[in-house]
Design a protein around this motif. Structure first.
Motif, PDB file in Angstrom:
ATOM      1  N   GLY A 450     -29.860  30.077  19.483  1.00 43.56           N
ATOM      2  CA  GLY A 450     -30.045  28.641  19.300  1.00 43.56           C
ATOM      3  C   GLY A 450     -29.833  27.838  20.560  1.00 43.56           C
ATOM      4  N   GLY A 451     -29.565  28.503  21.691  1.00 42.30           N
ATOM      5  CA  GLY A 451     -29.299  27.799  22.941  1.00 42.30           C
ATOM      6  C   GLY A 451     -30.564  27.498  23.721  1.00 42.30           C
ATOM      7  N   THR A 452     -30.366  27.031  24.981  1.00 35.17           N
ATOM      8  CA  THR A 452     -31.487  26.516  25.768  1.00 35.17           C
ATOM      9  C   THR A 452     -32.254  27.579  26.534  1.00 35.17           C
ATOM     10  N   SER A 453     -31.754  28.799  26.581  1.00 32.63           N
ATOM     11  CA  SER A 453     -32.497  29.848  27.268  1.00 32.63           C
ATOM     12  C   SER A 453     -33.935  29.875  26.778  1.00 32.63           C
ATOM     13  N   PRO A 454     -34.916  29.931  27.693  1.00 32.07           N
ATOM     14  CA  PRO A 454     -36.317  29.972  27.239  1.00 32.07           C
ATOM     15  C   PRO A 454     -36.585  31.062  26.218  1.00 32.07           C
ATOM     16  N   VAL A 455     -35.915  32.201  26.390  1.00 34.03           N
ATOM     17  CA  VAL A 455     -36.094  33.284  25.419  1.00 34.03           C
ATOM     18  C   VAL A 455     -35.579  32.863  24.053  1.00 34.03           C
ATOM     19  N   ARG A 456     -34.417  32.211  24.022  1.00 25.61           N
ATOM     20  CA  ARG A 456     -33.834  31.779  22.753  1.00 25.61           C
ATOM     21  C   ARG A 456     -34.658  30.645  22.111  1.00 25.61           C
ATOM     22  N   VAL A 457     -35.139  29.723  22.937  1.00 26.43           N
ATOM     23  CA  VAL A 457     -35.936  28.625  22.386  1.00 26.43           C
ATOM     24  C   VAL A 457     -37.247  29.156  21.820  1.00 26.43           C
ATOM     25  N   LEU A 458     -37.854  30.112  22.506  1.00 26.82           N
ATOM     26  CA  LEU A 458     -39.080  30.710  21.970  1.00 26.82           C
ATOM     27  C   LEU A 458     -38.797  31.403  20.648  1.00 26.82           C
ATOM     28  N   GLU A 459     -37.655  32.075  20.551  1.00 29.23           N
ATOM     29  CA  GLU A 459     -37.270  32.672  19.267  1.00 29.23           C
ATOM     30  C   GLU A 459     -37.164  31.601  18.187  1.00 29.23           C
ATOM     31  N   LEU A 460     -36.529  30.495  18.544  1.00 28.05           N
ATOM     32  CA  LEU A 460     -36.398  29.390  17.595  1.00 28.05           C
ATOM     33  C   LEU A 460     -37.759  28.896  17.134  1.00 28.05           C
ATOM     34  N   ILE A 461     -38.653  28.689  18.096  1.00 22.72           N
ATOM     35  CA  ILE A 461     -39.982  28.189  17.763  1.00 22.72           C
ATOM     36  C   ILE A 461     -40.686  29.150  16.811  1.00 22.72           C
ATOM     37  N   GLN A 462     -40.572  30.435  17.072  1.00 18.26           N
ATOM     38  CA  GLN A 462     -41.218  31.420  16.204  1.00 18.26           C
ATOM     39  C   GLN A 462     -40.591  31.436  14.811  1.00 18.26           C
ATOM     40  N   LEU A 463     -39.268  31.288  14.750  1.00 13.62           N
ATOM     41  CA  LEU A 463     -38.597  31.234  13.445  1.00 13.62           C
ATOM     42  C   LEU A 463     -39.025  29.999  12.657  1.00 13.62           C
ATOM     43  N   ILE A 464     -39.091  28.863  13.351  1.00 13.95           N
ATOM     44  CA  ILE A 464     -39.482  27.628  12.667  1.00 13.95           C
ATOM     45  C   ILE A 464     -40.925  27.720  12.200  1.00 13.95           C
ATOM     46  N   ARG A 465     -41.793  28.322  13.021  1.00 13.32           N
ATOM     47  CA  ARG A 465     -43.189  28.513  12.593  1.00 13.32           C
ATOM     48  C   ARG A 465     -43.257  29.359  11.331  1.00 13.32           C
ATOM     49  N   ARG A 466     -42.449  30.411  11.281  1.00 16.48           N
ATOM     50  CA  ARG A 466     -42.436  31.269  10.090  1.00 16.48           C
ATOM     51  C   ARG A 466     -41.954  30.495   8.869  1.00 16.48           C
ATOM     52  N   ASP A 467     -40.864  29.741   9.044  1.00 17.94           N
ATOM     53  CA  ASP A 467     -40.335  28.962   7.926  1.00 17.94           C
ATOM     54  C   ASP A 467     -41.323  27.884   7.499  1.00 17.94           C
ATOM     55  N   LEU A 468     -42.005  27.298   8.457  1.00 19.15           N
ATOM     56  CA  LEU A 468     -42.997  26.274   8.139  1.00 19.15           C
ATOM     57  C   LEU A 468     -44.137  26.883   7.327  1.00 19.15           C
ATOM     58  N   ALA A 469     -44.564  28.080   7.700  1.00 19.15           N
ATOM     59  CA  ALA A 469     -45.619  28.758   6.944  1.00 19.15           C
ATOM     60  C   ALA A 469     -45.159  29.054   5.519  1.00 19.15           C
ATOM     61  N   ASP A 470     -43.887  29.453   5.368  1.00 18.54           N
ATOM     62  CA  ASP A 470     -43.355  29.724   4.028  1.00 18.54           C
ATOM     63  C   ASP A 470     -43.362  28.458   3.172  1.00 18.54           C
ATOM     64  N   ARG A 471     -42.991  27.339   3.781  1.00 17.94           N
ATOM     65  CA  ARG A 471     -42.881  26.101   3.012  1.00 17.94           C
ATOM     66  C   ARG A 471     -44.238  25.491   2.683  1.00 17.94           C
ATOM     67  N   THR A 472     -45.246  25.849   3.429  1.00 15.32           N
ATOM     68  CA  THR A 472     -46.578  25.265   3.195  1.00 15.32           C
ATOM     69  C   THR A 472     -47.538  26.248   2.542  1.00 15.32           C
ATOM     70  N   ALA A 473     -47.024  27.414   2.137  1.00 16.09           N
ATOM     71  CA  ALA A 473     -47.874  28.391   1.461  1.00 16.09           C
ATOM     72  C   ALA A 473     -48.320  27.817   0.125  1.00 16.09           C
ATOM     73  N   PRO A 474     -49.505  28.175  -0.339  1.00 19.29           N
ATOM     74  CA  PRO A 474     -49.999  27.672  -1.632  1.00 19.29           C
ATOM     75  C   PRO A 474     -49.018  27.956  -2.751  1.00 19.29           C
ATOM     76  N   ARG A 475     -48.851  26.980  -3.632  1.00 20.57           N
ATOM     77  CA  ARG A 475     -47.951  27.127  -4.769  1.00 20.57           C
ATOM     78  C   ARG A 475     -48.594  28.002  -5.839  1.00 20.57           C
ATOM     79  N   GLY A 476     -47.770  28.778  -6.496  1.00 20.60           N
ATOM     80  CA  GLY A 476     -48.258  29.516  -7.647  1.00 20.60           C
ATOM     81  C   GLY A 476     -48.016  28.748  -8.927  1.00 20.60           C
ATOM     82  N   GLY A 477     -48.808  28.989  -9.939  1.00 23.44           N
ATOM     83  CA  GLY A 477     -48.595  28.322 -11.223  1.00 23.44           C
ATOM     84  C   GLY A 477     -49.029  26.881 -11.189  1.00 23.44           C
ATOM     85  N   PRO A 478     -48.526  26.051 -12.132  1.00 25.46           N
ATOM     86  CA  PRO A 478     -48.926  24.655 -12.223  1.00 25.46           C
ATOM     87  C   PRO A 478     -48.567  23.914 -10.959  1.00 25.46           C
ATOM     88  N   SER A 479     -49.398  22.951 -10.610  1.00 24.37           N
ATOM     89  CA  SER A 479     -49.130  22.143  -9.414  1.00 24.37           C
ATOM     90  C   SER A 479     -48.076  21.108  -9.686  1.00 24.37           C
TER      91      SER A 479
END
Length: 479
Positions: A450-479
């Motif tokens: 979670g620190g400022t190292s470019p390697v750590r920030v890139l990890e953060l960005i990739q984690l957030i992208r993954r979580d963002l994809a999870d949260r925006t995935a199509p809903r199942g069942g009734p809308s």
């Protein structure tokens, strides 16, 4: 066809009530809720058929009349429909049919009908707002990845503190936007409970299949308690609170961007079509769009406060005060959130940063004093508090003598160490100062997750992208 709407009151609403309350409410509901009223009425027609209350012919005729009604088919009329949308639908359908369908609207109330239409509107708007939040997060992550290795002075207490990067800052915004998506999702879950079939407050005399009604209108489930179905506007509080909290957070990030774009700092640049001018000072180039964003976030908190005060100390039942007045600013809050998101997305996608200037400022400050003290302890066995004192004395001496951070101050650091009884060779001190006060090295040094190292920030960005994809995935069942 001219059957009065009630036998309890004679006459029509007084003109002042019609002008000040009923017609404005009618206009609001006709503009925003009418399609949802119609959808709910049609679901009820199907239930009447299932329960044997209405014939197939009656149901077909009612469906056709409801579909054909539309916004042009209803209008406020104090005498004919009390300037009420539900009554206008009823009288409009009857007029189109040219006959009375006796069983239509038996065992029915406006209370659950209105509550259902409100929730359907809110659900639709939450989905649009959530998509905009996700879009802002995606743009923010894209911009963050452009600035992984660029040093920037980070502040605590409005003072230069440690080296960070624009990527580190922007990824923090994206992380907060994930939290906003979560609070909006929680509010949506409260909204996604269908009141239809609850009646006025105590349920109905007919065996309404409330789960079937909920499914027909795309709800996840029926509201379980009949009283809560019509009395509760907890979802309004949850939704406006989520928007308010988002606005508070975005205002803080916007304040930083305003600082970056200020004359004395000058890190941030926006293109001409996002800039403003002074009418009197031709040298000025302003960024009022940032002021607009920050200013409009205040409306979100005001709308939450209005909803909370409108419900506070009311009885727990269906009340116009709660169902209409306490949610009157909900569209305002949703519109303001949409505006803020559109503007913020435009700014984030359009700015340029003067990374050379930011790096120079990071290098001109003594931002590595913390790391210097760390190395004195870890590499040379000097107690932590004493190492802090030595590092601080070096900084004071350098500032007093106008010596820049880095090896130019090796003699000053040597004096501080010798005075404390810890002399070290100049070659070691030069290496310590080079590493501690090089801004690029300072970024890489913060290797904590979670620190400022470019390697750590890139990890953060990739984690957030993954979580963002999870949260925006199509809903199942009734809308």
């Amino acid at each position: 066809m001219n059957t009065p709407l009630t036998g309890r009151i004679d006459g029509s609403p007084r003109a002042v009530l019609d002008e000040q309350i009923l017609r404005p409410q009618f206009a609001h509901e006709a503009a925003r809720l009418l399609p949802h009223y119609i959808a709910a009425e049609r679901a009820l027609v199907d239930e009447y058929h299932r329960m044997g209350v209405l014939s197939e012919t009656d149901c077909a005729d009612l469906h056709a009349a409801l579909v054909a009604l539309g916004a042009a088919g209803i209008s406020p009329d104090a005498a004919a429909n009390f300037s009420d949308v539900a009554f206008a639908i009823e009288t409009g359908v009857n007029s189109r049919l040219g006959r009375t369908v006796a069983g239509w609207h038996v065992d029915r109330s406006r209370n659950d009908l209105q509550a259902t239409a409100q929730r359907m509107y809110a659900r639709e708007r939450i989905d649009a707002i959530s998509a905009s939040v996700a879009g802002l997060a995606a743009v923010t992550l894209d911009r963050a990845q452009e600035y992984l290795t660029d040093p920037l002075p980070g502040q605590t207490h409005l003072q230069a503190a440690q080296v960070i990067s624009p990527a580190f800052f922007l990824s923090a915004l994206a992380e907060e936007l994930l939290d906003t998506l979560d609070t909006l999702a929680a509010a949506r879950d409260l909204v996604d409970r269908c009141p239809l079939g609850a009646g006025a407050m105590a349920g109905g005399d007919l065996p309404w299949d409330r789960r079937k009604l909920a499914t027909a209108l795309g709800f996840a489930r029926p509201a379980r308690h009949a009283l809560g179905a019509v009395a509760s506007r907890h979802w309004v509080l949850a939704l406006t609170a989520a928007l308010s909290n988002f606005g508070v957070t975005l205002s803080r990030f916007t304040t930083d961007l305003m600082g970056w774009g200020s004359g004395p700092v000058g890190y941030l640049w926006l293109p001409d079509d996002l800039a403003g001018i002074s009418s009197a000072m031709p040298q000025k180039r302003n960024y009022p769009v940032l002021e607009r964003i920050r200013g409009r976030t205040a409306h979100l908190t005001a709308c939450y406060l209005d909803a909370a005060l409108g419900q506070r100390n009311t009885t727990y039942t269906n009340l116009v005060e709660v169902s209409k007045e306490a949610s009157a600013l909900l569209p305002t809050a949703l519109d303001a959130a949409g505006s803020v998101l559109a503007l913020a997305t435009t700014v984030i996608s359009s700015f340029r940063l003067d990374t050379e200037r930011a790096a120079a400022d990071a290098g001109a400050e003594f931002l590595g004093a913390f790391s210097l003290a760390n190395r004195l302890t870890l590499d040379h066995g000097i107690g932590w508090r004493e190492a802090q004192v030595i590092s601080g004395r070096y900084v004071v001496a350098a500032l007093e003598q106008g010596v820049a951070p880095g090896r130019a101050g090796v003699t000053l650091l040597s004096d501080a160490l010798t005075g404390a009884g810890h002399p070290l060779p100049h070659r070691i001190l030069e290496s310590l100062l080079d590493n501690a006060f090089d801004p690029v090295a300072a970024l890489a040094a913060k290797v904590t997750e979670g620190g400022t190292s470019p390697v750590r920030v890139l990890e953060l960005i990739q984690l957030i992208r993954r979580d963002l994809a999870d949260r925006t995935a199509p809903r199942g069942g009734p809308s």
